[in-house]
Design a protein around this motif. Structure first.
Motif, short mmCIF file in Angstrom:
data_model
loop_
_atom_site.label_atom_id
_atom_site.label_comp_id
_atom_site.label_asym_id
_atom_site.label_seq_id
_atom_site.Cartn_x
_atom_site.Cartn_y
_atom_site.Cartn_z
N VAL A 198 0.83 -1.20 0.00
CA VAL A 198 0.00 0.00 0.00
C VAL A 198 0.87 1.25 0.00
CG1 VAL A 198 -1.98 -1.09 1.12
CG2 VAL A 198 -0.17 -0.11 2.53
N THR A 199 0.23 2.36 -0.34
CA THR A 199 0.91 3.65 -0.37
C THR A 199 1.32 4.07 1.03
OG1 THR A 199 -0.32 4.36 -2.31
CG2 THR A 199 0.60 6.09 -0.92
N LEU A 200 2.62 4.24 1.22
CA LEU A 200 3.14 4.66 2.51
C LEU A 200 4.25 5.67 2.28
CD1 LEU A 200 3.33 1.17 4.30
CD2 LEU A 200 1.67 2.99 4.76
N ASN A 201 3.92 6.93 2.45
CA ASN A 201 4.94 7.97 2.40
C ASN A 201 4.54 9.12 3.31
OD1 ASN A 201 3.56 10.18 0.79
ND2 ASN A 201 3.50 8.57 -0.77
N PHE A 202 5.47 10.02 3.53
CA PHE A 202 5.31 11.05 4.56
C PHE A 202 4.30 12.12 4.19
CE2 PHE A 202 8.60 12.66 1.78
CZ PHE A 202 8.37 14.03 1.71
N ALA A 203 3.87 12.18 2.92
CA ALA A 203 2.87 13.16 2.51
C ALA A 203 1.48 12.54 2.41
CB ALA A 203 3.27 13.79 1.18
N ASP A 204 1.39 11.42 1.71
CA ASP A 204 0.07 10.82 1.47
C ASP A 204 -0.58 10.25 2.73
OD1 ASP A 204 -0.14 11.35 -1.31
OD2 ASP A 204 1.32 9.78 -1.70
N ARG A 205 0.18 10.12 3.80
CA ARG A 205 -0.43 9.68 5.06
C ARG A 205 -1.54 10.65 5.49
NH1 ARG A 205 3.09 9.88 10.23
NH2 ARG A 205 1.12 10.51 11.18
N VAL A 225 3.61 -6.44 5.23
CA VAL A 225 3.33 -5.11 4.69
C VAL A 225 4.53 -4.64 3.87
CG1 VAL A 225 2.86 -2.69 5.22
CG2 VAL A 225 1.79 -4.51 6.59
N VAL A 226 4.27 -4.28 2.62
CA VAL A 226 5.29 -3.72 1.74
C VAL A 226 4.86 -2.30 1.39
CG1 VAL A 226 6.32 -3.88 -0.56
CG2 VAL A 226 6.04 -5.94 0.83
N ALA A 227 5.78 -1.37 1.51
CA ALA A 227 5.50 0.04 1.21
C ALA A 227 5.71 0.30 -0.27
CB ALA A 227 6.42 0.94 2.03
N MET A 228 4.77 1.02 -0.86
CA MET A 228 4.96 1.47 -2.24
C MET A 228 4.71 2.98 -2.31
SD MET A 228 1.69 0.40 -4.54
CE MET A 228 0.01 0.90 -4.16
N LYS A 229 5.02 3.54 -3.47
CA LYS A 229 4.93 4.99 -3.68
C LYS A 229 5.68 5.73 -2.57
CE LYS A 229 0.83 4.63 -6.52
NZ LYS A 229 1.65 4.38 -7.71
N THR A 243 11.82 9.00 -15.47
CA THR A 243 10.85 9.88 -14.84
C THR A 243 11.03 9.85 -13.32
OG1 THR A 243 9.25 9.48 -16.58
CG2 THR A 243 8.40 10.38 -14.54
N PRO A 244 11.18 11.01 -12.67
CA PRO A 244 11.41 11.00 -11.22
C PRO A 244 10.11 10.81 -10.43
CG PRO A 244 11.33 13.25 -12.02
CD PRO A 244 11.23 12.37 -13.24
N GLY A 245 10.26 10.48 -9.17
CA GLY A 245 9.13 10.46 -8.26
C GLY A 245 8.75 11.88 -7.87
N THR A 246 7.50 12.08 -7.53
CA THR A 246 7.05 13.43 -7.18
C THR A 246 7.65 13.92 -5.87
OG1 THR A 246 5.09 12.52 -6.09
CG2 THR A 246 4.86 13.15 -8.39
N ALA A 267 10.45 -1.85 1.24
CA ALA A 267 9.99 -0.70 0.46
C ALA A 267 10.30 -0.95 -1.00
CB ALA A 267 10.68 0.57 0.94
N VAL A 268 9.28 -0.98 -1.84
CA VAL A 268 9.45 -1.19 -3.27
C VAL A 268 9.62 0.17 -3.95
CG1 VAL A 268 8.27 -1.89 -5.38
CG2 VAL A 268 8.28 -3.40 -3.41
N ILE A 269 10.70 0.30 -4.70
CA ILE A 269 11.01 1.56 -5.39
C ILE A 269 11.28 1.24 -6.86
CG2 ILE A 269 12.57 3.55 -5.49
CD1 ILE A 269 13.23 3.01 -2.53
N GLY A 270 10.78 2.07 -7.75
CA GLY A 270 11.04 1.89 -9.17
C GLY A 270 12.41 2.42 -9.54
N PHE A 271 13.20 1.58 -10.18
CA PHE A 271 14.56 1.98 -10.57
C PHE A 271 14.68 1.95 -12.09
CE2 PHE A 271 15.41 -0.26 -6.43
CZ PHE A 271 15.69 0.88 -5.69
#
Length: 318
Positions: A198-205, A225-229, A243-246, A267-271
């Protein structure tokens, strides 16, 4: 699942420290699955377009796996299977012929065909594209897009995953998504789910709050639990090569934040290239939680960004 913005140059293995000189990546257990996995996973969306040649994808994936990244996350919609170079699943085929046993391999089934048979067809097609007999896990891809009235029926999406598991096509069942968090608790309470991404980041929380809405239920059932975005999703939704992440300007604290959430295994990150892999792994190897002061500062910025982003992914309710 996007990566920080970098220049077009990539690091080749001979410019890196030898593996023996590097700290090992920290590992965590994937909940009731019981398997230990390094804390950074590879989201393959940036490899899916024709901007990445299959040979380039194989080179980058080999580099990442050599560096300890063994959780490989893909999906049928990461690129077009009918395009010149095919989609991300197809670009995994070469490396999986050699290194399948090393990887924890994850793909997804989408809402376009969400009946039991439609889910099974999608899984079989994914296996064919990747050239494998089975995958470790298949997610319901973005649970918020599915019809919840049919989801639990004998001909519904969950039955499709259960049947695939019975047939030995998949080992574990997952649900992923970035909208409508309440749906996740409902599905997790069935006891049928082994992992949720699921989406887990310091803004979208602040807008979606998967942390508050979902993680306690996952913990109750010992669901991994795996963190995405982690870096906020791709700019203009273009998971397309470099393309960078926002939230790429907050690359280091963003990764530390996600890995510091209690219960997160990976934490899954696109590379898009080797340099992006190296940058993320440098952060992860330090294994340094945010200090109280750093957390306070980052969350204040996150609240400001969340206001500006609003409902970036889609609805919260429904």
């Amino acid at each position: 699942m996007t990566s920080p913005q970098t220049d077009s140059a990539t690091l080749s293995p001979d410019t890196e420290l030898s593996l023996a000189d590097l700290k090992p990546l920290p590992e965590r257990v994937l909940g009731r699955i019981g398997r230990k996995i390094p804390v950074i996973g590879y989201g393959t969306a940036p490899l899916g377009s024709d901007n990445t040649h299959p040979d380039e994808a194989t080179r980058i994936l080999n580099f990442a796996m050599d560096m300890g990244v063994l959780y490989l996350d893909t999906a049928p919609v990461y690129g077009d299977p009918n395009s010149k170079y095919g989609n991300a699943e197809m670009k995994l085929k070469e490396i999986l012929q050699v290194r399948r046993k090393e990887a924890f391999l994850v793909t997804k089934a989408n809402a376009q065909r969400q009946t039991r048979d439609g889910i099974l067809e999608q899984i079989e097609e994914s296996l064919q594209r990747m050239g494998v007999q089975e995958v470790d896990l298949v997610h319901i891809h973005n649970l918020g897009d599915f019809d919840m009235e049919t989801f639990f029926t004998k001909d519904g999406a969950l039955a499709g995953l259960q049947t695939a598991k019975e047939r030995g096509l998949i080992r574990y069942i997952g649900i992923s998504g970035h909208i409508r968090p309440a749906r996740f608790t409902t599905v997790l309470d069935t006891g049928q789910i082994d992992l949720t991404m699921v989406t887990l980041n310091f803004a979208d929380r602040y807008n979606y709050d998967f942390e508050g809405a979902v993680l306690a239920t996952a913990q109750k059932h010992n669901v991994a639990v795996v963190a995405m975005k982690v870096l906020g999703g791709a700019v203009e939704w273009r998971y397309d090569a470099n393309t960078p992440g926002t939230l790429a300007d907050y690359h280091e604290p963003a990764i530390r934040y996600a890995l510091g959430i209690p219960g997160v295994s990976c934490a899954v990150i696109g590379f898009a290239n080797e340099r992006e892999v190296s940058l993320a792994l440098e952060v992860a190897r330090e294994d340094k939680p945010l200090s109280e002061e750093e957390q306070t500062t980052l969350l204040a910025k996150g609240k400001e960004l969340a206001t500006a982003r609003a409902l970036y992914y889609g609805p919260v309710e429904g």
